[in-house]
Design a protein around this motif. Structure first.
Motif, PDB file in Angstrom:
ATOM      1  N   PHE A  97      38.122  38.170  40.111  1.00  0.00           N
ATOM      2  CA  PHE A  97      37.491  37.499  38.984  1.00  0.00           C
ATOM      3  C   PHE A  97      36.082  38.061  38.888  1.00  0.00           C
ATOM      4  O   PHE A  97      35.211  37.726  39.692  1.00  0.00           O
ATOM      5  N   THR A  98      35.863  38.953  37.922  1.00  0.00           N
ATOM      6  CA  THR A  98      34.629  39.735  37.915  1.00  0.00           C
ATOM      7  C   THR A  98      34.114  40.006  36.509  1.00  0.00           C
ATOM      8  O   THR A  98      34.859  39.908  35.541  1.00  0.00           O
ATOM      9  N   GLY A  99      32.874  40.401  36.455  1.00  0.00           N
ATOM     10  CA  GLY A  99      32.261  40.809  35.195  1.00  0.00           C
ATOM     11  C   GLY A  99      32.390  42.306  34.941  1.00  0.00           C
ATOM     12  O   GLY A  99      31.958  42.800  33.908  1.00  0.00           O
ATOM     13  N   LEU A 100      32.972  43.041  35.894  1.00  0.00           N
ATOM     14  CA  LEU A 100      33.149  44.489  35.706  1.00  0.00           C
ATOM     15  C   LEU A 100      34.139  44.772  34.584  1.00  0.00           C
ATOM     16  O   LEU A 100      35.102  44.030  34.395  1.00  0.00           O
ATOM     17  N   GLU A 101      33.927  45.867  33.891  1.00  0.00           N
ATOM     18  CA  GLU A 101      34.805  46.238  32.781  1.00  0.00           C
ATOM     19  C   GLU A 101      36.208  46.529  33.293  1.00  0.00           C
ATOM     20  O   GLU A 101      36.417  47.391  34.138  1.00  0.00           O
ATOM     21  N   GLU A 102      37.158  45.807  32.738  1.00  0.00           N
ATOM     22  CA  GLU A 102      38.545  45.892  33.189  1.00  0.00           C
ATOM     23  C   GLU A 102      39.103  47.300  33.109  1.00  0.00           C
ATOM     24  O   GLU A 102      39.686  47.800  34.075  1.00  0.00           O
ATOM     25  N   GLU A 103      38.902  47.965  31.970  1.00  0.00           N
ATOM     26  CA  GLU A 103      39.504  49.295  31.781  1.00  0.00           C
ATOM     27  C   GLU A 103      38.978  50.333  32.763  1.00  0.00           C
ATOM     28  O   GLU A 103      39.648  51.313  33.058  1.00  0.00           O
ATOM     29  N   LEU A 104      37.800  50.102  33.320  1.00  0.00           N
ATOM     30  CA  LEU A 104      37.214  51.052  34.262  1.00  0.00           C
ATOM     31  C   LEU A 104      37.526  50.740  35.725  1.00  0.00           C
ATOM     32  O   LEU A 104      37.448  51.626  36.575  1.00  0.00           O
ATOM     33  N   HIS A 105      37.882  49.481  36.037  1.00  0.00           N
ATOM     34  CA  HIS A 105      37.952  49.078  37.439  1.00  0.00           C
ATOM     35  C   HIS A 105      39.279  48.486  37.893  1.00  0.00           C
ATOM     36  O   HIS A 105      39.551  48.454  39.090  1.00  0.00           O
ATOM     37  N   VAL A 106      40.102  47.989  36.990  1.00  0.00           N
ATOM     38  CA  VAL A 106      41.300  47.256  37.398  1.00  0.00           C
ATOM     39  C   VAL A 106      42.232  48.068  38.291  1.00  0.00           C
ATOM     40  O   VAL A 106      42.747  47.558  39.286  1.00  0.00           O
ATOM     41  N   LEU A 107      42.441  49.331  37.991  1.00  0.00           N
ATOM     42  CA  LEU A 107      43.382  50.132  38.777  1.00  0.00           C
ATOM     43  C   LEU A 107      42.922  50.303  40.221  1.00  0.00           C
ATOM     44  O   LEU A 107      43.742  50.304  41.139  1.00  0.00           O
ATOM     45  N   LYS A 108      41.622  50.413  40.441  1.00  0.00           N
ATOM     46  CA  LYS A 108      41.098  50.519  41.815  1.00  0.00           C
ATOM     47  C   LYS A 108      41.438  49.273  42.626  1.00  0.00           C
ATOM     48  O   LYS A 108      41.811  49.370  43.798  1.00  0.00           O
ATOM     49  N   PHE A 109      41.319  48.122  41.992  1.00  0.00           N
ATOM     50  CA  PHE A 109      41.585  46.869  42.701  1.00  0.00           C
ATOM     51  C   PHE A 109      43.082  46.667  42.929  1.00  0.00           C
ATOM     52  O   PHE A 109      43.481  46.150  43.975  1.00  0.00           O
ATOM     53  N   ILE A 110      43.886  47.080  41.976  1.00  0.00           N
ATOM     54  CA  ILE A 110      45.342  46.995  42.161  1.00  0.00           C
ATOM     55  C   ILE A 110      45.765  47.880  43.323  1.00  0.00           C
ATOM     56  O   ILE A 110      46.523  47.463  44.200  1.00  0.00           O
ATOM     57  N   LYS A 111      45.248  49.108  43.350  1.00  0.00           N
ATOM     58  CA  LYS A 111      45.579  50.032  44.443  1.00  0.00           C
ATOM     59  C   LYS A 111      45.116  49.480  45.789  1.00  0.00           C
ATOM     60  O   LYS A 111      45.750  49.728  46.816  1.00  0.00           O
ATOM     61  N   ALA A 112      44.023  48.737  45.808  1.00  0.00           N
ATOM     62  CA  ALA A 112      43.516  48.156  47.046  1.00  0.00           C
ATOM     63  C   ALA A 112      44.374  46.982  47.520  1.00  0.00           C
ATOM     64  O   ALA A 112      44.316  46.601  48.682  1.00  0.00           O
ATOM     65  N   GLY A 113      45.181  46.397  46.600  1.00  0.00           N
ATOM     66  CA  GLY A 113      46.070  45.302  46.982  1.00  0.00           C
ATOM     67  C   GLY A 113      45.897  44.011  46.215  1.00  0.00           C
ATOM     68  O   GLY A 113      46.514  42.996  46.542  1.00  0.00           O
ATOM     69  N   ALA A 114      45.072  44.008  45.164  1.00  0.00           N
ATOM     70  CA  ALA A 114      44.889  42.793  44.363  1.00  0.00           C
ATOM     71  C   ALA A 114      46.174  42.425  43.637  1.00  0.00           C
ATOM     72  O   ALA A 114      46.947  43.290  43.227  1.00  0.00           O
ATOM     73  N   SER A 115      46.380  41.134  43.468  1.00  0.00           N
ATOM     74  CA  SER A 115      47.547  40.603  42.757  1.00  0.00           C
ATOM     75  C   SER A 115      47.228  40.326  41.294  1.00  0.00           C
ATOM     76  O   SER A 115      48.123  39.987  40.527  1.00  0.00           O
ATOM     77  N   GLY A 116      45.973  40.426  40.942  1.00  0.00           N
ATOM     78  CA  GLY A 116      45.571  40.159  39.577  1.00  0.00           C
ATOM     79  C   GLY A 116      44.105  40.461  39.363  1.00  0.00           C
ATOM     80  O   GLY A 116      43.344  40.653  40.314  1.00  0.00           O
ATOM     81  N   TYR A 117      43.731  40.498  38.087  1.00  0.00           N
ATOM     82  CA  TYR A 117      42.371  40.854  37.702  1.00  0.00           C
ATOM     83  C   TYR A 117      42.075  40.126  36.395  1.00  0.00           C
ATOM     84  O   TYR A 117      42.851  40.225  35.435  1.00  0.00           O
TER      85      TYR A 117
END
Length: 149
Positions: A89-109
């Motif tokens: 749950f973040t203020g970072l731009e989704e299109e720029l950062h979501v894939l990094k978090f998914i690859k790290a193991g996040a279940s959602g963004y």
């Protein structure tokens, strides 16, 4: 409007360095999942310890903390509890950062700029489906899969 989720107690961890964000999210979680227990921390260094100590099932975490970056903590969270669901749950731009978090193991963004209805949906989906991704996130993941094929 989403109906409250009735289930056995679900244990959440809210990790964000801003108290007001944690408090607001706690209110939404309590409304969507009335039978929940919510732990909170403002420190990324306490996240894994709290997961182990409290049987956390779902963690809602910010992307950045003054004492660390969540990209490095997510794999440690998954090692501590492999079945934990992690909603970034973040203020970072989704299109720029979501894939990094998914690859790290996040279940959602979900973005902190989202409307309340989307945040409620994210909470509900994490509880019911074990994941939440916006249409933008799903599209980015699909593009990634197509590139790899």
């Amino acid at each position: 409007m989403e109906e409250p989720i009735e289930r056995n107690e679900i244990v959440f961890l809210l990790a964000d360095d801003h108290s007001i964000v944690r408090q607001g999210m706690a209110i939404l979680i309590d409304e969507v999942v009335p039978n929940s227990k919510i732990y909170q921390t403002s420190s990324s260094q306490q996240i894994v310890e709290m997961i182990k100590a409290n049987g956390v099932e779902i963690a809602v975490i910010d992307a950045h903390f003054p004492d660390g970056n969540s990209l490095h903590i997510i794999p440690l969270m998954k090692t501590a509890k492999p079945d934990i669901k992690i909603l970034v749950f973040t203020g970072l731009e989704e299109e720029l950062h979501v894939l990094k978090f998914i690859k790290a193991g996040a279940s959602g963004y979900v973005s902190k700029l989202s409307e309340e209805t989307e945040i409620r949906q994210a909470i509900s989906d994490i509880v019911h489906k074990g994941e939440y991704f916006s249409p933008l996130s799903r599209n980015l993941m699909l593009q990634l899969v197509q590139i790899r094929i």
